[in-house]
Design an enzyme around this catalytic site. Sequence first.
Site, PDB file in Angstrom:
ATOM      1  N   LYS A 175      -5.520  -2.478  -1.379  1.00  0.00           N
ATOM      2  CA  LYS A 175      -5.012  -2.027  -2.673  1.00  0.00           C
ATOM      3  C   LYS A 175      -6.057  -1.255  -3.476  1.00  0.00           C
ATOM      4  CE  LYS A 175      -1.034  -3.783  -2.169  1.00  0.00           C
ATOM      5  NZ  LYS A 175       0.298  -3.305  -2.532  1.00  0.00           N
ATOM      6  N   ASP A 204      -2.951   1.507  -0.388  1.00  0.00           N
ATOM      7  CA  ASP A 204      -1.741   1.447  -1.212  1.00  0.00           C
ATOM      8  C   ASP A 204      -2.120   1.563  -2.682  1.00  0.00           C
ATOM      9  OD1 ASP A 204       0.711   1.018  -2.329  1.00  0.00           O
ATOM     10  OD2 ASP A 204       1.057  -0.946  -1.396  1.00  0.00           O
ATOM     11  N   GLU A 230      -0.379   5.210   0.419  1.00  0.00           N
ATOM     12  CA  GLU A 230       0.964   4.749   0.042  1.00  0.00           C
ATOM     13  C   GLU A 230       1.189   4.839  -1.465  1.00  0.00           C
ATOM     14  OE1 GLU A 230       2.155   1.150   2.038  1.00  0.00           O
ATOM     15  OE2 GLU A 230       3.056   0.336   0.223  1.00  0.00           O
ATOM     16  N   ASP A 279      12.485  -1.062   2.330  1.00  0.00           N
ATOM     17  CA  ASP A 279      12.408  -2.524   2.449  1.00  0.00           C
ATOM     18  C   ASP A 279      13.843  -3.015   2.619  1.00  0.00           C
ATOM     19  OD1 ASP A 279      12.423  -5.324   1.729  1.00  0.00           O
ATOM     20  OD2 ASP A 279      10.399  -5.046   0.962  1.00  0.00           O
ATOM     21  N   HIS A 306       8.753  -1.609   4.702  1.00  0.00           N
ATOM     22  CA  HIS A 306       7.931  -2.400   3.788  1.00  0.00           C
ATOM     23  C   HIS A 306       8.411  -3.852   3.873  1.00  0.00           C
ATOM     24  CE1 HIS A 306       7.260  -4.216  -0.265  1.00  0.00           C
ATOM     25  NE2 HIS A 306       6.106  -3.598  -0.156  1.00  0.00           N
ATOM     26  N   GLU A 343       4.697  -4.716   8.571  1.00  0.00           N
ATOM     27  CA  GLU A 343       3.747  -5.100   7.519  1.00  0.00           C
ATOM     28  C   GLU A 343       3.640  -6.617   7.509  1.00  0.00           C
ATOM     29  OE1 GLU A 343       4.578  -3.664   3.547  1.00  0.00           O
ATOM     30  OE2 GLU A 343       2.633  -4.443   2.870  1.00  0.00           O
TER      31      GLU A 343
HETATM   32 MG   LIG Z   1       3.224  -0.842  -1.354  1.00  0.00          MG
END
Ligand SMILES: [Mg+2]
Length: 397
Positions: A175, A204, A230, A279, A306, A343
Amino acid sequence: MKITKIETFVLKVALGKERFYSSQCAFPERNSLLVRVHTDDGICGWGEGGQYGPAEPVAACIEHVLARHLLGEDPRDPVMLWERMYCGTRDFGQKGTYIEAISAVDIALWDIAGKAAGMPVSRMLGGAFRDKVAAYATGCYYRGEDYLDFRKQLPKLADEAASYARDGFKMLKVKVGLLDVREDIERIKTIREAIGEDTRLFIDCNHSYNAATAVDFARRVEQYDIGFLEEPVVPEDHDGYRRVRSRTSIPIAGGECEYTRYGFRDFVGKGCVDIAQPDVCVCGGLSEFSKILALCLAHNTLVVPHVWGSGVALAAALAATAVIPNTPHTANPVALQNAPAIEFDRNINPLRDELLTEPIRQKGGFVEIPNKPGLGVELDESVLKKYLHRHEEVHLS
Ligand SMILES: [Mg+2]
């Protein structure tokens, strides 16, 4: 076969001192909205919906609005029922909570249809291309009381990143976006040094940058061999996505905050991403995922779902991932180059690790696709009870 009852379960686990942060928010708890659909011949199906916000509004949509479209219907018609639910809520739905609610129910219907047919959901969707899939670890959030002090964070970050490589992962997503760009670049540099050159690294941003900052950030981190970047900008900013994508050599990924075929028609059709990340618990469930997949394939865009949620969400994502063709076809597919991956969130989440009677685990950086009928998972009722925050049910009258 008829749907006789629909149950909603809001599950919550407070994290206390284990809370963590992304660029957007704190995570003081993990929560999931699960749905269990019952039928008159005894088969039940599980689904999960809504991954980012509170679970209660998603539950309310199911109880107060969607249930009336489903009770008394044959659950083996998920695609037809999807259209009925969507058309019944289009005027006030289209994106967000209602589509998350449809996602939960739709996944449960596919679970039932698979169990009734004695086939795994991946076969119901047309057939699995693989029996296991490469997994990438998602971790390296902002942690601890000093989470904003990046200098104190760096040694801990290095330890965390190295632990994923030790666990067998060959790919790691981390992140950025909460700190000054220069500080976040120090984080990336530290992580790259900790995992070495052999582990692939993805970043991300959780849409924390405007296009100019995202381009600046992307160009500065290109030197660290980044597999994809991302959500560099907010999901609504299609022009910003294209601007970033055209100005960096790093492939751009996104789509976890996008909904239905209509959202992906614009997102992928306008050339926003190299890798689309629907997702299944958000985009409209497995019925809609199939349509999004077809749309992405028509644009030669790789789909890598996702995943964020309980073991039910993970099982549904694995069924979806199984049916993604290599994009493009090659005799030697490589994950995230021309083949999908799963993921694998590594943040603390008992709903992922404890809820299934047989938790889904990775081995050597791979996860097996469930091959039992339906989603191929069973829930431990005692764990369901342990984390239950709210339960409602709607019956056929
Ligand atoms: Mg993400």
